[in-house]
Design an enzyme around this catalytic site. Structure first.
Site, PDB file in Angstrom:
ATOM      1  N   HIS A 272       0.842  -1.194   0.000  1.00 45.98           N
ATOM      2  CA  HIS A 272       0.000   0.000   0.000  1.00 45.98           C
ATOM      3  C   HIS A 272       0.878   1.246   0.000  1.00 45.98           C
ATOM      4  O   HIS A 272       2.032   1.227   0.424  1.00 45.98           O
ATOM      5  CB  HIS A 272      -0.960   0.016   1.198  1.00 45.98           C
ATOM      6  CG  HIS A 272      -0.314   0.362   2.503  1.00 45.98           C
ATOM      7  ND1 HIS A 272      -0.101   1.668   2.897  1.00 45.98           N
ATOM      8  CD2 HIS A 272       0.176  -0.415   3.495  1.00 45.98           C
ATOM      9  CE1 HIS A 272       0.475   1.671   4.095  1.00 45.98           C
ATOM     10  NE2 HIS A 272       0.664   0.426   4.469  1.00 45.98           N
ATOM     11  N   CYS A 273       0.297   2.331  -0.475  1.00 39.38           N
ATOM     12  CA  CYS A 273       0.901   3.653  -0.353  1.00 39.38           C
ATOM     13  C   CYS A 273      -0.143   4.549   0.317  1.00 39.38           C
ATOM     14  O   CYS A 273      -0.929   4.061   1.130  1.00 39.38           O
ATOM     15  CB  CYS A 273       1.374   4.183  -1.707  1.00 39.38           C
ATOM     16  SG  CYS A 273       0.096   4.310  -2.975  1.00 39.38           S
ATOM     17  N   TRP A 274      -0.168   5.851   0.005  1.00 37.68           N
ATOM     18  CA  TRP A 274      -1.105   6.738   0.685  1.00 37.68           C
ATOM     19  C   TRP A 274      -2.535   6.523   0.209  1.00 37.68           C
ATOM     20  O   TRP A 274      -3.453   6.323   1.003  1.00 37.68           O
ATOM     21  CB  TRP A 274      -0.677   8.187   0.481  1.00 37.68           C
ATOM     22  CG  TRP A 274      -1.701   9.212   0.851  1.00 37.68           C
ATOM     23  CD1 TRP A 274      -2.199  10.204   0.063  1.00 37.68           C
ATOM     24  CD2 TRP A 274      -2.357   9.380   2.125  1.00 37.68           C
ATOM     25  NE1 TRP A 274      -3.123  10.957   0.737  1.00 37.68           N
ATOM     26  CE2 TRP A 274      -3.242  10.477   2.012  1.00 37.68           C
ATOM     27  CE3 TRP A 274      -2.298   8.694   3.333  1.00 37.68           C
ATOM     28  CZ2 TRP A 274      -4.052  10.908   3.054  1.00 37.68           C
ATOM     29  CZ3 TRP A 274      -3.111   9.112   4.383  1.00 37.68           C
ATOM     30  CH2 TRP A 274      -3.970  10.208   4.241  1.00 37.68           C
TER      31      TRP A 274
END
Length: 364
Positions: A99-101
């Protein structure tokens, strides 16, 4: 977005229930502020690079930002790939969870790299932002909370931990916050998490207890050190039934000396000065004099006057669980006497005031 990657996107609860390593590809600064507990930080960009690419996106558009990102990441592709392989080897039967933001370019790029290395991978739909929304919603759900109260030095935390070891659903707020809740609560503790990450830790502790009939927490103020209890949960704590425990003054003093007597004069004096206005000039002077003489019992005795008054005032109007007593008698504290925490836990279980998860057949 490639169709294969779209199929790998998971909603938050499915993502969290997986077994593979959680890989957070946000920058180190973002990760320090807060992250999914247990996640590994494998940043696609460092903090400065992230700001640089963001500025390019704002002023020159997506294509220019992507090209700049490629130039920054290109020399690191091999090391990023090696780290993905190392993380995948920890749980070879499960996909990496990325995941990222917001579940955008950063996670897509690292997922593409993982696929090129033949590593199974899934991506969190909506990214860390979706996780934060999930956690906030979690705190707003109705929870069957019960509070363990008692004057400072009663050993409430130790008692809760003993109850948890015996199968009771317990959340240790002070343990999650690395703080014991008073002006002295940070002495000897590790650095506190940010309030954001405290919420993440709390959500991780709360979610597995969603089927429990009762969940026990220590009676706390809205803030444990610098960590604020989320509003949704705090509003429920204020209405939760409270079981107060009671110990003799000398036993409480002994307990506090055990906790703080080895923290040194400077830290204890500083913590005392922070509450000087509420403690009053006479008790403050007596407490500081006792600290200077390393008379820890004497110092604690002066300071307890303030904390006892605060606690007794806070009990007014609170819903209480009654200790056994004559019919019609007002709820009163459970007298633990001098029993150590393991013995006191057994007593509470035997009295039926607190029940393990496996034996909880209904609300207390």
């Amino acid at each position: 977005m490639p169709q294969a990657l779209q199929q790998m996107r998971l909603e938050i609860e499915t993502f969290l229930s997986g077994q593979g390593a959680v890989v957070d590809v946000r920058s180190p600064g973002e990760f320090r502020q807060g992250h999914i507990p247990g996640a590994h930080n494998l940043p696609l960009f460092d903090d400065g690079q992230r700001a640089q690419v963001g500025t390019t996106y704002k002023h020159k558009g997506r294509q220019a930002a992507v090209l700049e990102g490629l130039a920054l990441v290109g020399p690191r592709l091999e090391s990023l790939g090696q780290e993905l392989v190392r993380l995948a080897e920890r749980t070879p039967a499960a996909p990496l969870r990325l995941h990222c933001w917001r579940g955008g370019m950063r996670s897509e790029s690292v997922a593409w790299l993982a696929q090129g290395l033949d590593l199974p991978v899934v991506v969190l739909q909506g990214g860390y932002k979706a996780y934060r929304s999930w956690a906030q919603a979690l705190f707003g759900r109705p929870w069957p909370l019960r509070l363990l109260g008692g004057r400072t030095g009663s050993g409430k935390t130790e008692l809760l931990l003993e109850l948890r070891a015996r199968g009771v659903a317990v959340i240790d707020l002070e343990g999650l916050a690395n703080h014991r809740g008073s002006s002295f609560g940070g002495l000897g503790q590790a650095e506190q998490p940010s309030s954001e990450h405290f919420e993440n830790l709390l959500a991780t502790a709360l979610w597995p207890l969603r089927q429990a009939q009762t969940i026990w927490l220590e009676d706390e103020s809205a803030q444990v050190g610098r960590c604020r209890i989320p509003a949704g949960l705090w509003s429920q704590m204020k209405q939760a039934p409270l079981l107060a425990v009671q110990r003799p003054l000398e036993a409480r003093l002994d307990h506090l000396v055990t906790l703080y007597g080895n923290q040194g004069q400077a830290g204890l004096a500083e913590a005392t000065q922070r509450i000087a206005r509420r403690l009053g000039p006479q008790r403050t002077a007596l407490a500081l004099e006792a600290i200077a003489q390393e008379n820890w019992h004497g110092a604690c005795r002066q300071i307890l006057d303030y904390y006892d008054r605060c606690y007794d005032h806070g009990l007014q109007g609170r819903p209480a669980l009654a200790a056994p007593g004559p019919a019609g008698e007002q709820p009163r504290p459970w007298d633990m006497g001098l029993a150590p925490a393991p013995e006191a836990a057994e007593q509470l279980l035997a009295a039926g005031l607190i029940r393990p998860i496996s034996l909880s057949l209904g609300p207390d």
